[in-house]
Enzyme design. Sequence first.
Site, PDB file in Angstrom:
ATOM      1  N   PHE A 128      30.310 -38.769 108.113  1.00 53.35           N
ATOM      2  CA  PHE A 128      30.800 -39.621 107.039  1.00 53.35           C
ATOM      3  C   PHE A 128      29.577 -40.185 106.313  1.00 53.35           C
ATOM      4  CE2 PHE A 128      32.557 -43.528 105.206  1.00 53.35           C
ATOM      5  CZ  PHE A 128      33.707 -43.031 104.616  1.00 53.35           C
ATOM      6  N   ASP A 197      30.000 -42.212 116.794  1.00 54.81           N
ATOM      7  CA  ASP A 197      30.917 -42.864 115.857  1.00 54.81           C
ATOM      8  C   ASP A 197      32.332 -42.414 116.227  1.00 54.81           C
ATOM      9  OD1 ASP A 197      32.628 -43.406 113.685  1.00 54.81           O
ATOM     10  OD2 ASP A 197      30.970 -43.370 112.257  1.00 54.81           O
ATOM     11  N   TYR A 222      40.850 -50.098 111.772  1.00 57.55           N
ATOM     12  CA  TYR A 222      41.968 -50.087 110.818  1.00 57.55           C
ATOM     13  C   TYR A 222      42.651 -48.725 110.697  1.00 57.55           C
ATOM     14  CZ  TYR A 222      37.927 -48.766 107.889  1.00 57.55           C
ATOM     15  OH  TYR A 222      36.782 -48.185 107.392  1.00 57.55           O
ATOM     16  N   LYS A 223      42.202 -47.745 111.468  1.00 57.00           N
ATOM     17  CA  LYS A 223      42.862 -46.440 111.450  1.00 57.00           C
ATOM     18  C   LYS A 223      43.905 -46.390 112.571  1.00 57.00           C
ATOM     19  CE  LYS A 223      39.032 -43.902 109.285  1.00 57.00           C
ATOM     20  NZ  LYS A 223      38.083 -44.995 109.014  1.00 57.00           N
ATOM     21  N   ARG A 371      44.471 -34.005 103.491  1.00 54.39           N
ATOM     22  CA  ARG A 371      44.355 -34.495 104.869  1.00 54.39           C
ATOM     23  C   ARG A 371      45.668 -35.146 105.291  1.00 54.39           C
ATOM     24  NH1 ARG A 371      39.679 -38.273 106.653  1.00 54.39           N
ATOM     25  NH2 ARG A 371      40.988 -39.692 105.479  1.00 54.39           N
TER      26      ARG A 371
END
Length: 397
Positions: A128, A197, A222-223, A371
């Site tokens: 990312f 990560d 938050y995922k 996605r």
Amino acid sequence: MSESLAHRAAALDAADELAGARKLFALDETVYLDGNSLGALPAHVPARVADVVSRQWGELRIRSWDESGWWTAPERIGDRIAPLVGAGPGQVVVGDSTSVNVFKAVVGAVRLCGDDSRTDIVVDATTFPTDGYIAESAARMTGKRLVPVAPADLPSALGPSTAVALVNHVDYRTGRLHDLPSLTAAIHEAGALAVWDLCHSAGALPVGLDEHGVDLAVGCTYKYLNGGPGSPAYLYVAERHQAAFDSPLPGWNSHLDPFAMTPGFEAAPGAVRGRVGTPDILSMLALEAALDVWDGVSIDSVRAKSLALTDFFLECVEAYVPEGTIASLTPVEHAARGSQVALRCADAPAVMERLIARGVVGDLRRPDVLRFGFTPLYVGFGDVERAAAVLAEVLAG
């Protein structure tokens, strides 16, 4: 074919041991397949946040730092996240953003390495973007060289010059799951430290930080952890490193005696060293409430359902979608798959816009990747079949 797959979906939902968790979330008829970007709202969180605002802040005010446990929230909530990433207590602290924690972890790992002859910070070349930006800045600040390497090539790229390797557990574009146990072992065999990560894996599959000897790790909440937009991230520092962990951001919250207000810094023991400044209490306590949905849930059951959901979605896509219109970028083999499916598709932005308009919410990565994230606590097999059917209609149209 569509009727038989719809019947299969109904049977799978009827047998799903996690199906009851769906009622814990504030959901509507939309098929929500974007939990890999922002998890759904647990239904009880608004009332808990209202109490934090109206009573803890509104009535108790400053007393809440003690009486409502605000001061100890970063470690307390860290200990609730720890089992979801395979960590024992006292090794995870919550606070700051993922980016800030990546900086702490990478620079802290370089300092733990303590070997000037190890000149390189290896970074996942498919990472990312923020991780890459932070790693490049950390390399400049510590006098190291940044070496981007594809995860598949990591073992052969490691050597006596490697100080630290920063790797993503799941590729955010493709959903490919990287082999944390074997890569961590390779990093250690080279004499370096492993920083992982976990943003796209924690809450979707077993991680095993302690079991596999990871040195440091970071992740967002938050995922798949459903902590809410901008909820604070977390930092894992293995217990064996805590006494020597030298954070590049020594704040008053990580001081041995924060309220002594002394000019010199003396680090607190344990994971508290990962704290910096005043905790973001409103979002942190929203996260704490959101974690209630994990009570009694086995991460192994979550992983089993995740694989079943993604298998079924790929099967439905193959059955429904016009041939030649999409290509899956997500590995077929379970050992290399996270909890999302990425489909390469011409005109992906317009396709996703039409999907959302028809009640199927995913997201995209420009220029051509659709996605779809599968959050096992609230996504069902009927959702999966419907999403594939609507995708087929959009592409055929």
